[in-house]
Scaffold this motif. Structure first.
Motif, PDB file in Angstrom:
ATOM      1  N   LEU A  82       0.828  -1.211   0.000  1.00  0.00           N
ATOM      2  CA  LEU A  82       0.000   0.000   0.000  1.00  0.00           C
ATOM      3  C   LEU A  82       0.859   1.257   0.000  1.00  0.00           C
ATOM      4  CD1 LEU A  82      -2.905  -0.853   2.453  1.00  0.00           C
ATOM      5  CD2 LEU A  82      -3.099  -0.217   0.062  1.00  0.00           C
ATOM      6  N   TYR A  83       1.934   1.236   0.761  1.00  0.00           N
ATOM      7  CA  TYR A  83       2.851   2.380   0.806  1.00  0.00           C
ATOM      8  C   TYR A  83       3.486   2.618  -0.562  1.00  0.00           C
ATOM      9  CZ  TYR A  83       6.722   5.329   2.324  1.00  0.00           C
ATOM     10  OH  TYR A  83       7.622   6.345   2.462  1.00  0.00           O
ATOM     11  N   ASP A  84       3.902   1.541  -1.215  1.00  0.00           N
ATOM     12  CA  ASP A  84       4.479   1.675  -2.556  1.00  0.00           C
ATOM     13  C   ASP A  84       3.471   2.263  -3.538  1.00  0.00           C
ATOM     14  OD1 ASP A  84       6.879   0.687  -1.711  1.00  0.00           O
ATOM     15  OD2 ASP A  84       6.586  -1.317  -2.575  1.00  0.00           O
ATOM     16  N   SER A  85       2.216   1.830  -3.433  1.00  0.00           N
ATOM     17  CA  SER A  85       1.212   2.366  -4.354  1.00  0.00           C
ATOM     18  C   SER A  85       0.910   3.831  -4.065  1.00  0.00           C
ATOM     19  CB  SER A  85      -0.070   1.533  -4.305  1.00  0.00           C
ATOM     20  OG  SER A  85      -0.717   1.676  -3.060  1.00  0.00           O
ATOM     21  N   ILE A  86       0.931   4.225  -2.811  1.00  0.00           N
ATOM     22  CA  ILE A  86       0.714   5.634  -2.469  1.00  0.00           C
ATOM     23  C   ILE A  86       1.877   6.485  -2.967  1.00  0.00           C
ATOM     24  CG2 ILE A  86       0.577   7.260  -0.528  1.00  0.00           C
ATOM     25  CD1 ILE A  86      -1.107   5.114   0.913  1.00  0.00           C
ATOM     26  N   LEU A  87       3.107   5.960  -2.823  1.00  0.00           N
ATOM     27  CA  LEU A  87       4.255   6.695  -3.350  1.00  0.00           C
ATOM     28  C   LEU A  87       4.192   6.800  -4.873  1.00  0.00           C
ATOM     29  CD1 LEU A  87       7.312   5.467  -1.251  1.00  0.00           C
ATOM     30  CD2 LEU A  87       6.121   7.651  -1.127  1.00  0.00           C
ATOM     31  N   ASP A  94       8.838   5.829  -9.539  1.00  0.00           N
ATOM     32  CA  ASP A  94       8.641   5.788 -10.979  1.00  0.00           C
ATOM     33  C   ASP A  94       8.127   4.406 -11.378  1.00  0.00           C
ATOM     34  OD1 ASP A  94       8.613   6.669 -13.577  1.00  0.00           O
ATOM     35  OD2 ASP A  94      10.687   6.035 -13.943  1.00  0.00           O
ATOM     36  N   ILE A  95       6.815   4.197 -11.200  1.00  0.00           N
ATOM     37  CA  ILE A  95       6.193   2.943 -11.626  1.00  0.00           C
ATOM     38  C   ILE A  95       4.948   3.276 -12.433  1.00  0.00           C
ATOM     39  CG2 ILE A  95       7.085   1.534  -9.730  1.00  0.00           C
ATOM     40  CD1 ILE A  95       4.469   1.809  -8.290  1.00  0.00           C
ATOM     41  N   SER A  96       4.524   2.303 -13.232  1.00  0.00           N
ATOM     42  CA  SER A  96       3.371   2.538 -14.107  1.00  0.00           C
ATOM     43  C   SER A  96       2.069   2.523 -13.312  1.00  0.00           C
ATOM     44  CB  SER A  96       3.328   1.472 -15.197  1.00  0.00           C
ATOM     45  OG  SER A  96       3.031   0.215 -14.627  1.00  0.00           O
ATOM     46  N   PHE A  97       1.027   3.049 -13.940  1.00  0.00           N
ATOM     47  CA  PHE A  97      -0.276   3.071 -13.287  1.00  0.00           C
ATOM     48  C   PHE A  97      -0.828   1.670 -13.070  1.00  0.00           C
ATOM     49  CE2 PHE A  97      -0.359   7.471 -14.965  1.00  0.00           C
ATOM     50  CZ  PHE A  97      -0.512   8.106 -13.744  1.00  0.00           C
ATOM     51  N   LEU A  98      -0.496   0.744 -13.954  1.00  0.00           N
ATOM     52  CA  LEU A  98      -0.921  -0.640 -13.779  1.00  0.00           C
ATOM     53  C   LEU A  98      -0.297  -1.235 -12.523  1.00  0.00           C
ATOM     54  CD1 LEU A  98      -2.425  -3.122 -14.884  1.00  0.00           C
ATOM     55  CD2 LEU A  98      -0.335  -3.685 -16.132  1.00  0.00           C
ATOM     56  N   MET A  99       0.995  -0.989 -12.312  1.00  0.00           N
ATOM     57  CA  MET A  99       1.672  -1.503 -11.119  1.00  0.00           C
ATOM     58  C   MET A  99       1.165  -0.822  -9.856  1.00  0.00           C
ATOM     59  SD  MET A  99       3.447  -4.051 -11.758  1.00  0.00           S
ATOM     60  CE  MET A  99       4.197  -4.201 -10.159  1.00  0.00           C
ATOM     61  N   ILE A 100       0.816   0.447  -9.969  1.00  0.00           N
ATOM     62  CA  ILE A 100       0.236   1.145  -8.816  1.00  0.00           C
ATOM     63  C   ILE A 100      -1.063   0.462  -8.409  1.00  0.00           C
ATOM     64  CG2 ILE A 100      -0.873   3.303  -8.080  1.00  0.00           C
ATOM     65  CD1 ILE A 100       1.175   4.786  -9.793  1.00  0.00           C
ATOM     66  N   GLY A 101      -1.907   0.156  -9.392  1.00  0.00           N
ATOM     67  CA  GLY A 101      -3.177  -0.514  -9.106  1.00  0.00           C
ATOM     68  C   GLY A 101      -2.985  -1.913  -8.559  1.00  0.00           C
ATOM     69  N   ILE A 102      -2.063  -2.672  -9.151  1.00  0.00           N
ATOM     70  CA  ILE A 102      -1.820  -4.043  -8.692  1.00  0.00           C
ATOM     71  C   ILE A 102      -1.272  -4.040  -7.267  1.00  0.00           C
ATOM     72  CG2 ILE A 102      -0.345  -6.071  -9.055  1.00  0.00           C
ATOM     73  CD1 ILE A 102      -0.664  -5.583 -12.070  1.00  0.00           C
ATOM     74  N   LYS A 103      -0.308  -3.169  -6.997  1.00  0.00           N
ATOM     75  CA  LYS A 103       0.256  -3.099  -5.650  1.00  0.00           C
ATOM     76  C   LYS A 103      -0.779  -2.628  -4.638  1.00  0.00           C
ATOM     77  CE  LYS A 103       5.159  -2.651  -6.454  1.00  0.00           C
ATOM     78  NZ  LYS A 103       6.371  -2.011  -6.001  1.00  0.00           N
ATOM     79  N   GLY A 104      -1.613  -1.687  -5.026  1.00  0.00           N
ATOM     80  CA  GLY A 104      -2.652  -1.208  -4.124  1.00  0.00           C
ATOM     81  C   GLY A 104      -3.668  -2.292  -3.798  1.00  0.00           C
ATOM     82  N   LEU A 105      -4.139  -2.997  -4.824  1.00  0.00           N
ATOM     83  CA  LEU A 105      -5.105  -4.077  -4.581  1.00  0.00           C
ATOM     84  C   LEU A 105      -4.498  -5.219  -3.780  1.00  0.00           C
ATOM     85  CD1 LEU A 105      -7.001  -4.259  -7.989  1.00  0.00           C
ATOM     86  CD2 LEU A 105      -7.874  -3.482  -5.781  1.00  0.00           C
ATOM     87  N   ALA A 106      -3.253  -5.582  -4.103  1.00  0.00           N
ATOM     88  CA  ALA A 106      -2.592  -6.655  -3.346  1.00  0.00           C
ATOM     89  C   ALA A 106      -2.363  -6.233  -1.902  1.00  0.00           C
ATOM     90  CB  ALA A 106      -1.273  -7.037  -4.013  1.00  0.00           C
ATOM     91  N   GLY A 107      -2.017  -4.976  -1.686  1.00  0.00           N
ATOM     92  CA  GLY A 107      -1.824  -4.495  -0.322  1.00  0.00           C
ATOM     93  C   GLY A 107      -3.104  -4.512   0.492  1.00  0.00           C
ATOM     94  N   ILE A 108      -4.193  -4.076  -0.118  1.00  0.00           N
ATOM     95  CA  ILE A 108      -5.487  -4.112   0.567  1.00  0.00           C
ATOM     96  C   ILE A 108      -5.885  -5.549   0.865  1.00  0.00           C
ATOM     97  CG2 ILE A 108      -7.963  -3.665   0.262  1.00  0.00           C
ATOM     98  CD1 ILE A 108      -7.107  -1.148  -1.345  1.00  0.00           C
ATOM     99  N   TYR A 109      -5.691  -6.429  -0.120  1.00  0.00           N
ATOM    100  CA  TYR A 109      -6.091  -7.832   0.054  1.00  0.00           C
ATOM    101  C   TYR A 109      -5.256  -8.529   1.129  1.00  0.00           C
ATOM    102  CZ  TYR A 109      -7.300 -12.631  -1.003  1.00  0.00           C
ATOM    103  OH  TYR A 109      -7.732 -13.931  -0.894  1.00  0.00           O
ATOM    104  N   LEU A 110      -3.951  -8.296   1.138  1.00  0.00           N
ATOM    105  CA  LEU A 110      -3.112  -8.943   2.140  1.00  0.00           C
ATOM    106  C   LEU A 110      -3.397  -8.409   3.541  1.00  0.00           C
ATOM    107  CD1 LEU A 110       0.331  -9.257   0.345  1.00  0.00           C
ATOM    108  CD2 LEU A 110      -1.333 -11.047   0.797  1.00  0.00           C
ATOM    109  N   THR A 111      -3.652  -7.116   3.660  1.00  0.00           N
ATOM    110  CA  THR A 111      -3.995  -6.551   4.961  1.00  0.00           C
ATOM    111  C   THR A 111      -5.332  -7.107   5.450  1.00  0.00           C
ATOM    112  OG1 THR A 111      -2.805  -4.550   4.345  1.00  0.00           O
ATOM    113  CG2 THR A 111      -4.286  -4.398   6.231  1.00  0.00           C
ATOM    114  N   TRP A 112      -6.309  -7.181   4.568  1.00  0.00           N
ATOM    115  CA  TRP A 112      -7.597  -7.763   4.927  1.00  0.00           C
ATOM    116  C   TRP A 112      -7.439  -9.264   5.220  1.00  0.00           C
ATOM    117  CZ3 TRP A 112     -11.984  -5.778   6.447  1.00  0.00           C
ATOM    118  CH2 TRP A 112     -13.106  -6.605   6.530  1.00  0.00           C
ATOM    119  N   GLY A 113      -6.587  -9.942   4.460  1.00  0.00           N
ATOM    120  CA  GLY A 113      -6.337 -11.363   4.685  1.00  0.00           C
ATOM    121  C   GLY A 113      -5.736 -11.636   6.049  1.00  0.00           C
ATOM    122  N   ALA A 114      -4.893 -10.717   6.537  1.00  0.00           N
ATOM    123  CA  ALA A 114      -4.344 -10.873   7.885  1.00  0.00           C
ATOM    124  C   ALA A 114      -5.461 -10.848   8.921  1.00  0.00           C
ATOM    125  CB  ALA A 114      -3.334  -9.760   8.173  1.00  0.00           C
TER     126      ALA A 114
END
Length: 125
Positions: A82-87, A94-114
């Motif tokens: 989530l921090y990487d996607s916010i940055l 310097d990452i693409s918008f696709l990677m921002i979205g993937i990292k954001g969704l994975a971060g939300i999912y892993l945090t919720w999974g915990a």
């Protein structure tokens, strides 16, 4: 609720799905480690390839200490993504918008999974 929607939610809230994504993100993180950090990258690669899947397996088998460790690591990995996607959104990475979205969704999912795994730690299958 729709039957398909319920089945999809059940699939994503299963501990096996959460643990599988935890291992996959750890492996992808180890593979994408910078090449300049040989010692740190090699250690993280060993952890990602051996220790984290083993930890996920013991969590799947409902070992209490492994479950607590996995919950903490899920929170750390999820919040890091989530921090990487916010940055990325703010322009400091310097990452693409696709990677921002993937990292954001994975971060939300892993945090919720915990939270899901923590809640289910004493429930028998």
């Amino acid at each position: 609720m729709n039957f398909k929607h319920t089945m999809l939610m059940e699939f994503f809230l299963r501990r096996t799905t959460i643990l599988a994504l935890f291992v996959i993100t750890a492996l992808l993180g180890a593979l994408s480690a910078p090449a300049g950090q040989e010692a740190h990258g090699a250690l993280y690669g060993i952890l990602a390839c051996i220790v984290l899947p083993l930890l996920a397996w013991f969590t799947y088998k409902r070992q209490l200490l492994a479950t607590w460790c996995t919950v903490v690591l899920l929170l750390i990995n999820g919040s890091g993504l989530l921090y990487d996607s916010i940055l990325g959104v703010t322009g400091r990475m310097d990452i693409s918008f696709l990677m921002i979205g993937i990292k954001g969704l994975a971060g939300i999912y892993l945090t919720w999974g915990a939270l899901v795994i923590h809640r289910q730690r004493h429930i028998q299958d």
